[in-house]
Scaffold this motif. Structure first.
Motif, PDB file in Angstrom:
ATOM      1  N   ILE A  21      31.916  -0.672 -10.493  1.00 18.08           N
ATOM      2  CA  ILE A  21      31.496   0.024  -9.277  1.00 18.08           C
ATOM      3  C   ILE A  21      30.725   1.270  -9.674  1.00 18.08           C
ATOM      4  N   ASN A  22      29.618   1.495  -8.987  1.00 18.68           N
ATOM      5  CA  ASN A  22      28.853   2.729  -9.158  1.00 18.68           C
ATOM      6  C   ASN A  22      28.558   3.261  -7.760  1.00 18.68           C
ATOM      7  N   LEU A  23      29.210   4.357  -7.404  1.00 19.12           N
ATOM      8  CA  LEU A  23      29.068   4.908  -6.058  1.00 19.12           C
ATOM      9  C   LEU A  23      27.713   5.569  -5.830  1.00 19.12           C
ATOM     10  N   ASP A  24      26.998   5.865  -6.905  1.00 25.86           N
ATOM     11  CA  ASP A  24      25.742   6.611  -6.791  1.00 25.86           C
ATOM     12  C   ASP A  24      24.504   5.794  -7.126  1.00 25.86           C
ATOM     13  N   ASN A  25      24.669   4.533  -7.408  1.00 27.56           N
ATOM     14  CA  ASN A  25      23.533   3.708  -7.802  1.00 27.56           C
ATOM     15  C   ASN A  25      23.584   2.397  -7.036  1.00 27.56           C
TER      16      ASN A  25
END
Length: 195
Positions: A21-25
């Protein structure tokens, strides 16, 4: 600012799961669980949450789908918890009312670190295909491992697929709100100073 991301691997005698998971990408989701319906729901969640999301999962689905669906929820929850981190500057709360044809579902959540699940969805039992009871198991596992207070309510609906789809989309939209940054990116959204 450091990217908020996590990679969690869960390997048991019943399942083998890797979640990123990448919350910013925002990336196109990559979803492969060997359960077609779950893949579809997780793709909807990923697109509507606006987060980078990958899952590769396999398990003892020759028995039934329960272990894989529940363990996917566990692993996604752990990855969300790690990615959110200390929660400085996040909005913390999210909610969304989502229509899907004849269905209307509401999801509200709080990333306070305290688990609670209220799940009210009248999904009919189905003999063949996906066991819709597992949706509640999935969200229980996810919310308990992420430390999310989560309320899911089907306001109206008739078609199982539409109900499930509206819930996963609404959850994604509510999560998008909660993990987004507030105007004050330096403080934790709590009078306690910690979540």
């Amino acid at each position: 600012m450091k990217q908020r991301k996590a990679k969690i691997t869960r390997k048991t005698k019943e399942t083998n799961i890797v979640v990123e998971i990448n919350l910013d990408n925002i990336l196109l989701p990559s979803v492969s669980t060997t359960i077609g319906f779950l893949d579809h729901m997780l793709e909807l969640f990923a697109v509507h949450s606006g987060i980078g999301f990958k899952i590769k999962a396999s398990g003892d689905t020759h028995i039934d789908d329960h272990h894989l669906v529940e363990d996917a929820g566990i692993t996604i929850g752990q990855a969300l918890k790690e990615a959110v981190g200390d929660k400085k500057g996040i909005v913390r709360y999210g909610h969304f009312l989502l229509p899907m044809d004849e269905t209307l579902s509401y999801v509200a959540l709080d990333l306070a670190g305290r688990f609670y699940l209220s799940y009210e969805a009248d999904i009919k039992f189905q003999k063949n295909g996906f066991n819709y009871d597992l949706i509640q198991e999935f969200f229980y596992a996810l919310a308990s491992n992420a430390g999310i207070t989560l309320h899911i309510k089907m306001i109206k609906g008739r078609n199982n697929h539409h109900i499930a789809e509206s819930i996963f989309k609404a959850f994604g939209r509510a999560l998008r709100q909660a993990v987004s940054y507030s105007k004050s990116k330096k403080t934790v959204p709590s009078t306690k100073g910690i979540l």
